[in-house]
Scaffold this motif. Structure first.
Motif, PDB file in Angstrom:
ATOM      1  N   ALA A   1      -4.083   3.377   7.472  1.00 22.47           N
ATOM      2  CA  ALA A   1      -3.525   2.729   6.750  1.00 22.47           C
ATOM      3  C   ALA A   1      -2.265   3.063   7.399  1.00 22.47           C
ATOM      4  CB  ALA A   1      -3.201   3.258   5.493  1.00 22.47           C
ATOM      5  N   LEU A   2      -1.850   4.261   7.891  1.00 21.54           N
ATOM      6  CA  LEU A   2      -1.069   5.019   8.833  1.00 21.54           C
ATOM      7  C   LEU A   2      -0.800   4.100   9.703  1.00 21.54           C
ATOM      8  CD1 LEU A   2      -1.428   8.568   7.623  1.00 21.54           C
ATOM      9  CD2 LEU A   2       0.372   6.805   7.214  1.00 21.54           C
ATOM     10  N   GLY A   3      -2.094   3.419  10.444  1.00 20.38           N
ATOM     11  CA  GLY A   3      -2.011   3.008  11.851  1.00 20.38           C
ATOM     12  C   GLY A   3      -1.144   1.756  11.400  1.00 20.38           C
ATOM     13  N   LYS A   4      -1.487   1.122  10.396  1.00 13.18           N
ATOM     14  CA  LYS A   4      -0.656  -0.067  10.239  1.00 13.18           C
ATOM     15  C   LYS A   4       1.465  -0.080  10.603  1.00 13.18           C
ATOM     16  CE  LYS A   4      -1.206  -2.976   7.246  1.00 13.18           C
ATOM     17  NZ  LYS A   4      -1.096  -3.742   7.523  1.00 13.18           N
ATOM     18  N   LEU A   5       1.541   1.767  10.416  1.00 16.72           N
ATOM     19  CA  LEU A   5       2.578   1.816  10.865  1.00 16.72           C
ATOM     20  C   LEU A   5       3.100   2.883  12.021  1.00 16.72           C
ATOM     21  CD1 LEU A   5       3.212   4.021   7.136  1.00 16.72           C
ATOM     22  CD2 LEU A   5       4.342   1.395   7.883  1.00 16.72           C
ATOM     23  N   GLY A   6       2.024   1.803  12.782  1.00 20.99           N
ATOM     24  CA  GLY A   6       2.191   2.776  13.926  1.00 20.99           C
ATOM     25  C   GLY A   6       2.217   4.382  15.044  1.00 20.99           C
TER      26      GLY A   6
ATOM     27  N   LEU B   1       0.990  -1.274   0.222  1.00 22.11           N
ATOM     28  CA  LEU B   1       0.061   0.273  -0.174  1.00 22.11           C
ATOM     29  C   LEU B   1       0.593   0.697  -0.028  1.00 22.11           C
ATOM     30  CD1 LEU B   1      -2.852  -0.639   3.140  1.00 22.11           C
ATOM     31  CD2 LEU B   1      -3.378  -1.088   0.345  1.00 22.11           C
ATOM     32  N   LEU B   2       0.571   2.182  -0.862  1.00 19.16           N
ATOM     33  CA  LEU B   2       0.955   4.099  -0.630  1.00 19.16           C
ATOM     34  C   LEU B   2       0.661   4.598   0.110  1.00 19.16           C
ATOM     35  CD1 LEU B   2       3.986   4.328  -2.361  1.00 19.16           C
ATOM     36  CD2 LEU B   2       2.726   5.495  -4.323  1.00 19.16           C
ATOM     37  N   ILE B   3       1.122   4.835   0.579  1.00 19.85           N
ATOM     38  CA  ILE B   3      -0.189   6.281   1.749  1.00 19.85           C
ATOM     39  C   ILE B   3       0.291   7.568   1.055  1.00 19.85           C
ATOM     40  CG2 ILE B   3      -1.085   6.730   3.634  1.00 19.85           C
ATOM     41  CD1 ILE B   3       0.449   3.909   4.369  1.00 19.85           C
ATOM     42  N   ALA B   4      -0.520   8.543   0.352  1.00 20.68           N
ATOM     43  CA  ALA B   4      -0.118   9.761   0.893  1.00 20.68           C
ATOM     44  C   ALA B   4       0.484  10.270   2.191  1.00 20.68           C
ATOM     45  CB  ALA B   4      -1.219  10.358   0.132  1.00 20.68           C
ATOM     46  N   MET B   5       1.045  11.661   1.632  1.00 20.43           N
ATOM     47  CA  MET B   5       1.823  12.388   3.323  1.00 20.43           C
ATOM     48  C   MET B   5       0.755  13.183   3.001  1.00 20.43           C
ATOM     49  SD  MET B   5       4.041  10.428   4.870  1.00 20.43           S
ATOM     50  CE  MET B   5       5.370  11.564   5.125  1.00 20.43           C
ATOM     51  N   PRO B   6       0.870  13.788   5.196  1.00 22.39           N
ATOM     52  CA  PRO B   6       0.016  14.669   4.763  1.00 22.39           C
ATOM     53  C   PRO B   6       0.830  16.032   3.499  1.00 22.39           C
ATOM     54  CG  PRO B   6       0.607  13.990   6.386  1.00 22.39           C
ATOM     55  CD  PRO B   6       1.503  13.748   5.877  1.00 22.39           C
ATOM     56  N   GLY B   7       0.148  16.783   2.818  1.00 23.22           N
ATOM     57  CA  GLY B   7       1.062  17.811   2.775  1.00 23.22           C
ATOM     58  C   GLY B   7       0.750  17.197   0.542  1.00 23.22           C
TER      59      GLY B   7
ATOM     60  N   GLU C   1      -4.735  13.483  -2.593  1.00 26.61           N
ATOM     61  CA  GLU C   1      -4.309  13.768  -1.292  1.00 26.61           C
ATOM     62  C   GLU C   1      -5.501  12.489  -0.726  1.00 26.61           C
ATOM     63  OE1 GLU C   1      -6.607  17.709   1.402  1.00 26.61           O
ATOM     64  OE2 GLU C   1      -6.828  17.333  -1.122  1.00 26.61           O
ATOM     65  N   LYS C   2      -4.283  12.216   0.204  1.00 25.00           N
ATOM     66  CA  LYS C   2      -5.372  11.416   1.584  1.00 25.00           C
ATOM     67  C   LYS C   2      -5.646  10.094   0.700  1.00 25.00           C
ATOM     68  CE  LYS C   2      -6.773  13.897   5.173  1.00 25.00           C
ATOM     69  NZ  LYS C   2      -8.051  14.750   6.492  1.00 25.00           N
ATOM     70  N   SER C   3      -4.767  10.191  -0.250  1.00 24.41           N
ATOM     71  CA  SER C   3      -4.593   8.147  -0.993  1.00 24.41           C
ATOM     72  C   SER C   3      -4.053   7.386  -0.618  1.00 24.41           C
ATOM     73  CB  SER C   3      -4.094   8.783  -2.733  1.00 24.41           C
ATOM     74  OG  SER C   3      -5.037   9.565  -3.375  1.00 24.41           O
ATOM     75  N   VAL C   4      -4.697   5.936  -0.352  1.00 21.68           N
ATOM     76  CA  VAL C   4      -3.917   4.934  -0.369  1.00 21.68           C
ATOM     77  C   VAL C   4      -4.268   3.929  -1.449  1.00 21.68           C
ATOM     78  CG1 VAL C   4      -4.122   2.756   0.958  1.00 21.68           C
ATOM     79  CG2 VAL C   4      -4.631   4.759   1.702  1.00 21.68           C
ATOM     80  N   ILE C   5      -3.019   3.436  -1.876  1.00 22.75           N
ATOM     81  CA  ILE C   5      -3.009   2.902  -3.939  1.00 22.75           C
ATOM     82  C   ILE C   5      -2.243   1.626  -2.726  1.00 22.75           C
ATOM     83  CG2 ILE C   5      -1.931   3.184  -6.171  1.00 22.75           C
ATOM     84  CD1 ILE C   5      -1.671   6.253  -5.085  1.00 22.75           C
TER      85      ILE C   5
ATOM     86  N   SER D   1      11.304  12.665  -2.307  1.00 25.77           N
ATOM     87  CA  SER D   1      10.144  14.211  -1.973  1.00 25.77           C
ATOM     88  C   SER D   1       9.647  14.318  -0.824  1.00 25.77           C
ATOM     89  CB  SER D   1      10.374  14.106  -2.943  1.00 25.77           C
ATOM     90  OG  SER D   1      11.115  14.108  -3.269  1.00 25.77           O
ATOM     91  N   ASN D   2       8.899  12.775   0.126  1.00 25.03           N
ATOM     92  CA  ASN D   2       8.080  12.565   1.149  1.00 25.03           C
ATOM     93  C   ASN D   2       7.206  13.194   1.408  1.00 25.03           C
ATOM     94  OD1 ASN D   2       8.175  12.255   4.147  1.00 25.03           O
ATOM     95  ND2 ASN D   2       7.888  14.413   4.594  1.00 25.03           N
ATOM     96  N   GLY D   3       6.756  12.522   0.020  1.00 26.93           N
ATOM     97  CA  GLY D   3       4.964  12.341  -0.863  1.00 26.93           C
ATOM     98  C   GLY D   3       4.578  11.415  -0.619  1.00 26.93           C
ATOM     99  N   TRP D   4       4.803   9.723  -0.465  1.00 29.50           N
ATOM    100  CA  TRP D   4       4.378   9.098  -0.409  1.00 29.50           C
ATOM    101  C   TRP D   4       5.189   7.863   1.335  1.00 29.50           C
ATOM    102  CZ3 TRP D   4       0.094   7.864  -2.383  1.00 29.50           C
ATOM    103  CH2 TRP D   4      -0.640   8.809  -4.141  1.00 29.50           C
ATOM    104  N   ILE D   5       4.287   7.034   2.255  1.00 29.18           N
ATOM    105  CA  ILE D   5       4.993   6.295   2.311  1.00 29.18           C
ATOM    106  C   ILE D   5       4.347   5.066   2.021  1.00 29.18           C
ATOM    107  CG2 ILE D   5       3.556   6.391   4.435  1.00 29.18           C
ATOM    108  CD1 ILE D   5       5.959   6.387   6.277  1.00 29.18           C
ATOM    109  N   HIS D   6       4.890   3.647   2.343  1.00 25.70           N
ATOM    110  CA  HIS D   6       4.359   2.364   2.201  1.00 25.70           C
ATOM    111  C   HIS D   6       4.666   1.461   3.091  1.00 25.70           C
ATOM    112  CE1 HIS D   6       8.622   0.685   1.108  1.00 25.70           C
ATOM    113  NE2 HIS D   6       9.112   1.616   1.075  1.00 25.70           N
ATOM    114  N   CYS D   7       3.171   0.463   3.537  1.00 25.27           N
ATOM    115  CA  CYS D   7       3.733  -0.132   4.095  1.00 25.27           C
ATOM    116  C   CYS D   7       2.736  -1.806   3.742  1.00 25.27           C
ATOM    117  CB  CYS D   7       2.261  -0.239   5.397  1.00 25.27           C
ATOM    118  SG  CYS D   7       0.738   0.154   5.182  1.00 25.27           S
ATOM    119  N   ASP D   8       3.587  -2.868   4.372  1.00 22.49           N
ATOM    120  CA  ASP D   8       2.647  -4.140   3.515  1.00 22.49           C
ATOM    121  C   ASP D   8       0.726  -3.965   3.627  1.00 22.49           C
ATOM    122  OD1 ASP D   8       5.207  -5.765   3.344  1.00 22.49           O
ATOM    123  OD2 ASP D   8       4.838  -6.039   5.484  1.00 22.49           O
TER     124      ASP D   8
END
Length: 197
Positions: free
Chosen positions: A179-184, A20-26, A33-37, A154-161
């Motif tokens: 999704a963000l919560g999966k990363l703690g 999962l690719l998670i959009a970062m704030p900003g 914006e606030k996408s989960v891909i 560039s801090n646009g995305w973060i990813h997780c399982d």
């Protein structure tokens, strides 16, 4: 029996496939914006994914089936219709559990998630023979070679399982925070600005 390692993973390529690719704030692009891909493909040739948390307003699965002149039996699931991304928005993509396979038309992305783009899967979904879990999306998100890696740096995305519960959860509004919560981490704990040492 020892499982053979995936050679692509050893090379360091394709590290986003099935993640999962998670959009970062900003996020500067309002389309994301606030996408989960869910990332379906990632290689030296580029990347492709389906946004899994943005509904298409005012369109139901039954509406889409009627528009395509496909039958829907009573009791068939009413899968959500999502905005999958800004590329080829007139084309439909079905992201689904691995219990459905349309021979040469289904692309297995991970052990339990596949992508199918033919009308056959829609017919199967309409008469109750389709996958147990599915998302129907219009369009997809695509990146040219190296582009997604640059956006992550560039801090646009973060990813997780990924996991099936999150991926196919119908609470679309809550997916980004979940999704963000999966990363703690919570959304308030993230900065919109990249830090550099």
């Amino acid at each position: 029996m020892t499982k053979k390692p995936n050679p692509r993973a050893i090379e360091g390529e394709n590290f986003l496939e099935g993640k999962l690719l998670i959009a970062m704030p900003g996020m500067s692009d309002p389309r994301f914006e606030k996408s989960v891909i869910f990332m379906c493909a990632h290689s030296g040739d580029g990347a492709m994914g389906i946004i899994v948390n943005k509904p298409v307003a005012g369109v139901s699965f039954q509406d889409m089936m009627r528009k395509l002149e496909l039958q829907v039996t009573p009791g068939a699931p009413n899968f959500p219709v999502l905005y999958g991304g800004p590329v080829e928005t007139g084309r439909g993509f079905v992201l689904h559990s691995g219990d459905y396979d349309s021979s040469d038309a289904t692309l297995p992305v991970s052990e339990d998630v596949s992508l199918t783009t033919t009308l056959d899967i829609l017919r199967a979904m309409g008469d109750g023979r389709g996958p147990e879990k599915a998302i129907f999306a219009l369009g997809y998100a695509g990146w040219s070679p190296g582009q997604i890696e640059d956006e992550i740096r560039s801090n646009g995305w973060i990813h997780c399982d990924s996991d099936l519960d999150l991926l196919f959860n119908t609470n679309l509004d809550g997916k980004w925070a979940t999704a963000l919560g999966k990363l703690g981490i919570g959304a308030s704990g993230l900065s919109a600005h990249a830090g550099h040492a």
